[in-house]
Design a protein around this motif. Structure first.
Motif: not given
Length: 358
Positions: A89-99, A136-142
């Protein structure tokens, strides 16, 4: 951000009841591999949940929910056709601000067609997920959300628990790198056109604007903590340089039909500048032990940062795949670029995840 955390927890406590297929995972009443028939009609408060939404092109897509730091996260689970046994399985993580309906779904579809279970999701404060302040684009939260997504996948009966990887695109590449550096249960990492930055890179990129935006972010956070009011900034606007994501290239995707999707909002909470500008993705490489594939190009963002990141990776299994692209966002949706990058990623993941699950 104590006030932010308190408000997100309050939001998560609001009643959200659905009668769906419910799976409880590690840290949330762990019930791995329980028969689905025994899990009907359980309210979503028990989190996480999944319910079938679409079956098309030999892929089943299910709407899923899980918790991250007590807040509801909503995602889409892509299941390959005729799945009969646990798969990688793979978790796909998108760019800044994306959904999740933007870049992430493009790569998740490619991976599901290659036989992987793939998960896309809206980070907290974005899209269908809970959390405040919005956008809110917070890296640590993400990064915390990525950890929660990995935990969710590992609990699913369709997934091999010791064969879970991350694929991050643009800023999602930097966030995935930090997650892989801090979570030994992540078995492989792929970054695609990763935005590998640290304060040094951002200072060089923004020049005098670096300190100004840093101070703007600090002031916006103080205002929010004292008054609860949120200052916002437009994300993309080709006629305005004072936006969160300046430049024609960003607008060509997010400001047009290429990238506009329901749930995506053209704004960012200004307080994001402080954590974002000081986030260090490059140094994460020193702590990464998982097999890592870095896919990049000379026209993607900060190619020197990609090389520095790759050099810093501490894994004995690492590979740098350099592509030719017209620009950075070609990695987002241009078929020939996406297909090439996804094919390379799938081959790498099949090799490395098969070894980790032996």
């Amino acid at each position: 951000m104590p006030t932010m955390q308190g408000e997100t927890i309050m939001l998560a406590m609001k009643k959200f009841a659905n009668k769906t297929l419910t799976l409880t995972s590690l840290g949330l009443l762990f019930l791995s591999h329980t028969a689905t028939a025994e899990l009907q009609n359980i309210e979503a408060k028990s989190m996480p949940t999944q319910s079938q939404t679409i079956a098309t092109n030999n892929i089943t897509v299910r709407k899923v929910q899980f918790l991250s730091q007590g807040t509801k996260v909503v995602g889409n689970l892509y299941l390959p056709a005729n799945i009969k046994a646990p798969q990688s399985a793979v978790v796909v993580v998108g760019p800044q601000s994306s959904v999740k309906e933007q870049v992430s779904t493009v790569y998740a579809t490619q991976l599901a067609n290659q036989g992987f279970v793939a998960l896309t999701f809206d980070h907290r404060t974005f899209g269908e997920s809970g959390g405040v302040p919005r956008q809110l684009e917070n890296p640590e939260m993400k990064v915390e959300d990525i950890h929660s997504a990995v935990t969710f996948l590992q609990a699913l009966p369709q997934v091999k628990q010791n064969a879970v990887a991350l694929l991050g695109v643009c800023s999602g590449g930097g966030y995935s790198a930090r997650a892989a550096a801090t979570d030994s249960s992540i078995n492989a990492l792929v970054t695609v056109a990763g935005f590998y930055h640290d304060p040094q890179v951002m200072r060089q990129w923004l020049g005098d604007n670096y300190q100004a935006r840093l101070e703007m972010g600090k002031a916006a956070l103080i205002k929010y903590e004292n008054t609860g009011k949120v200052d916002y900034m437009t994300n993309v606007d080709p006629k305005n340089t004072k936006v969160a994501m300046p430049g024609q290239e960003a607008y060509d995707y997010y400001g047009t039909s290429r990238g506009v999707r329901p749930g995506w909002v053209n704004r960012s909470a200004v307080m994001f500048f402080e954590p974002f500008l000081q986030f260090n993705a490059i140094d994460s490489g020193h702590e990464i032990k998982a097999p890592t594939l870095v896919i990049h190009s000379d026209t993607a963002l900060v190619p020197d940062g990609a090389r520095r990141f790759f050099k810093s990776i501490n894994s004995n299994q690492k590979n740098l795949h350099w592509m030719n692209t017209s620009n950075h966002i070609a990695f987002y949706d241009q078929p020939e670029v996406v297909e090439s990058a996804a094919s390379k990623a799938a081959t790498w993941l099949k090799q490395t995840l098969n070894k980790s699950s032996d």
